[in-house]
Design a protein around this motif. Structure first.
Motif, PDB file in Angstrom:
ATOM      1  N   ALA A 159       0.616  -1.270  -0.069  1.00  0.00           N
ATOM      2  CA  ALA A 159      -0.248  -0.265   0.125  1.00  0.00           C
ATOM      3  C   ALA A 159       1.036   1.427  -0.357  1.00  0.00           C
ATOM      4  O   ALA A 159       0.549   1.907  -0.996  1.00  0.00           O
ATOM      5  CB  ALA A 159      -0.655  -0.134   1.280  1.00  0.00           C
ATOM      6  N   TRP A 160       2.144   0.989   0.949  1.00  0.00           N
ATOM      7  CA  TRP A 160       2.705   2.615   1.299  1.00  0.00           C
ATOM      8  C   TRP A 160       3.678   2.784  -0.898  1.00  0.00           C
ATOM      9  O   TRP A 160       3.770   3.871  -0.310  1.00  0.00           O
ATOM     10  CB  TRP A 160       3.485   2.569   2.040  1.00  0.00           C
ATOM     11  N   ASP A 214      -5.530  -5.257  12.920  1.00  0.00           N
ATOM     12  CA  ASP A 214      -4.211  -5.386  11.564  1.00  0.00           C
ATOM     13  C   ASP A 214      -4.203  -4.749  11.264  1.00  0.00           C
ATOM     14  O   ASP A 214      -3.074  -4.524  10.527  1.00  0.00           O
ATOM     15  CB  ASP A 214      -4.712  -7.000  10.958  1.00  0.00           C
ATOM     16  N   LEU A 215      -4.842  -3.710  10.200  1.00  0.00           N
ATOM     17  CA  LEU A 215      -4.147  -3.228   9.378  1.00  0.00           C
ATOM     18  C   LEU A 215      -5.156  -1.920   8.841  1.00  0.00           C
ATOM     19  O   LEU A 215      -6.788  -2.470   9.100  1.00  0.00           O
ATOM     20  CB  LEU A 215      -4.264  -4.010   8.325  1.00  0.00           C
ATOM     21  N   TRP A 216      -5.074  -0.898   9.097  1.00  0.00           N
ATOM     22  CA  TRP A 216      -5.666  -0.006   8.095  1.00  0.00           C
ATOM     23  C   TRP A 216      -4.711   0.362   7.156  1.00  0.00           C
ATOM     24  O   TRP A 216      -4.184   0.128   7.078  1.00  0.00           O
ATOM     25  CB  TRP A 216      -6.023   1.584   8.944  1.00  0.00           C
ATOM     26  N   LEU A 217      -5.589   0.551   5.852  1.00  0.00           N
ATOM     27  CA  LEU A 217      -4.909   0.852   4.261  1.00  0.00           C
ATOM     28  C   LEU A 217      -5.598   1.484   4.021  1.00  0.00           C
ATOM     29  O   LEU A 217      -7.404   1.358   3.569  1.00  0.00           O
ATOM     30  CB  LEU A 217      -5.293  -0.838   3.947  1.00  0.00           C
ATOM     31  N   GLY A 218      -5.441   2.588   3.253  1.00  0.00           N
ATOM     32  CA  GLY A 218      -5.511   3.911   2.273  1.00  0.00           C
ATOM     33  C   GLY A 218      -4.551   3.018   0.956  1.00  0.00           C
ATOM     34  O   GLY A 218      -3.697   3.283   1.137  1.00  0.00           O
ATOM     35  N   THR A 248     -10.024  -1.096   6.884  1.00  0.00           N
ATOM     36  CA  THR A 248      -9.701  -1.789   8.290  1.00  0.00           C
ATOM     37  C   THR A 248      -9.713  -3.078   7.762  1.00  0.00           C
ATOM     38  O   THR A 248     -10.726  -3.472   6.874  1.00  0.00           O
ATOM     39  CB  THR A 248     -10.919  -1.582   9.378  1.00  0.00           C
ATOM     40  N   VAL A 249      -9.255  -4.203   7.608  1.00  0.00           N
ATOM     41  CA  VAL A 249      -8.231  -5.429   7.432  1.00  0.00           C
ATOM     42  C   VAL A 249      -8.171  -6.223   8.373  1.00  0.00           C
ATOM     43  O   VAL A 249      -7.201  -6.043   9.560  1.00  0.00           O
ATOM     44  CB  VAL A 249      -6.942  -5.154   6.191  1.00  0.00           C
ATOM     45  N   GLU A 250      -8.434  -7.882   8.756  1.00  0.00           N
ATOM     46  CA  GLU A 250      -8.152  -8.418   9.558  1.00  0.00           C
ATOM     47  C   GLU A 250      -8.401  -9.561   8.644  1.00  0.00           C
ATOM     48  O   GLU A 250      -8.907 -10.288   7.534  1.00  0.00           O
ATOM     49  CB  GLU A 250      -9.414  -8.959  10.033  1.00  0.00           C
TER      50      GLU A 250
END
Length: 186
Positions: free
Chosen positions: A62-63, A90-94, A101-103
């Motif tokens: 993502a980054w 687990d993860l916030w992703l943009g 919001t990812v699990e």
């Protein structure tokens, strides 16, 4: 030199397609290859180490895409029956086109275990439950349950083609809404 692999995105539901997941997943496949090729002659693969490294590489993907960002292992109150507790998501992703919001979970299907597909759907159900248990203010954008599927086989089983026996057409069967399905084969 990058090892030759095959990374295919078999299905991406419309909300993830419009949310910018395709470039993130492609980059994730490249990072899996880069890790494997950067480990010298020992064919090492990030997926052998479980959910956390795979989620970390998804965050890194993502980054490294335009407008992308991620934050792993964020703290959040969780509901669990009558008690609330502090847990972790687990993860916030943009992606520049969406926030998620990812699990994540991992499934290790083997020849001696329950059928691979039921193992995967159980893990996805567990991830969905955990997403719903997050405090509402810590659920950013769309909720996404992820299951990394890593066949657990001996080298002898791999040589005799057991990956095909174990996985069969599972990816193709799951390649429908609401599932996003991507396959990485070294």
């Amino acid at each position: 030199e990058t090892m030759a692999s095959r990374f295919d995105i078999l299905h991406l539901p419309a909300p993830l397609r419009s949310g910018g997941w395709r470039p993130v997943l492609r980059r994730w496949g490249q990072l899996l290859d880069e890790y494997a090729s950067g480990r010298g002659s020992a064919r090492d693969h990030a997926y052998w180490y479980g959910e956390r490294p795979l989620t970390g590489l998804l965050a890194a993907a993502a980054w490294s895409t335009r407008g992308g960002w991620a934050l792993e292992e964020f703290s959040s109150p969780r509901s669990g029956g009558v008690r609330r507790r502090i847990g972790r998501g687990d993860l916030w992703l943009g992606t520049g086109r969406g926030v998620f919001t990812v699990e994540a979970k991992i499934a290790w299907p083997s020849l001696s275990a329950a059928p691979g597909e039921s193992c995967v759907t159980r893990q996805l159900a567990a991830a969905k439950r955990q997403l719903r248990s997050l405090d509402g203010q810590y659920r950013c954008g769309r909720l996404v349950a992820v299951c990394f599927v890593v066949p657990h086989l001996t080298q002898a089983a791999v040589r005799r083609g057991a990956v095909t026996e174990l996985m069969g057409d599972m990816p193709a069967r799951l390649a429908r809404d609401p599932y996003a399905v991507a396959v990485h084969r070294p």
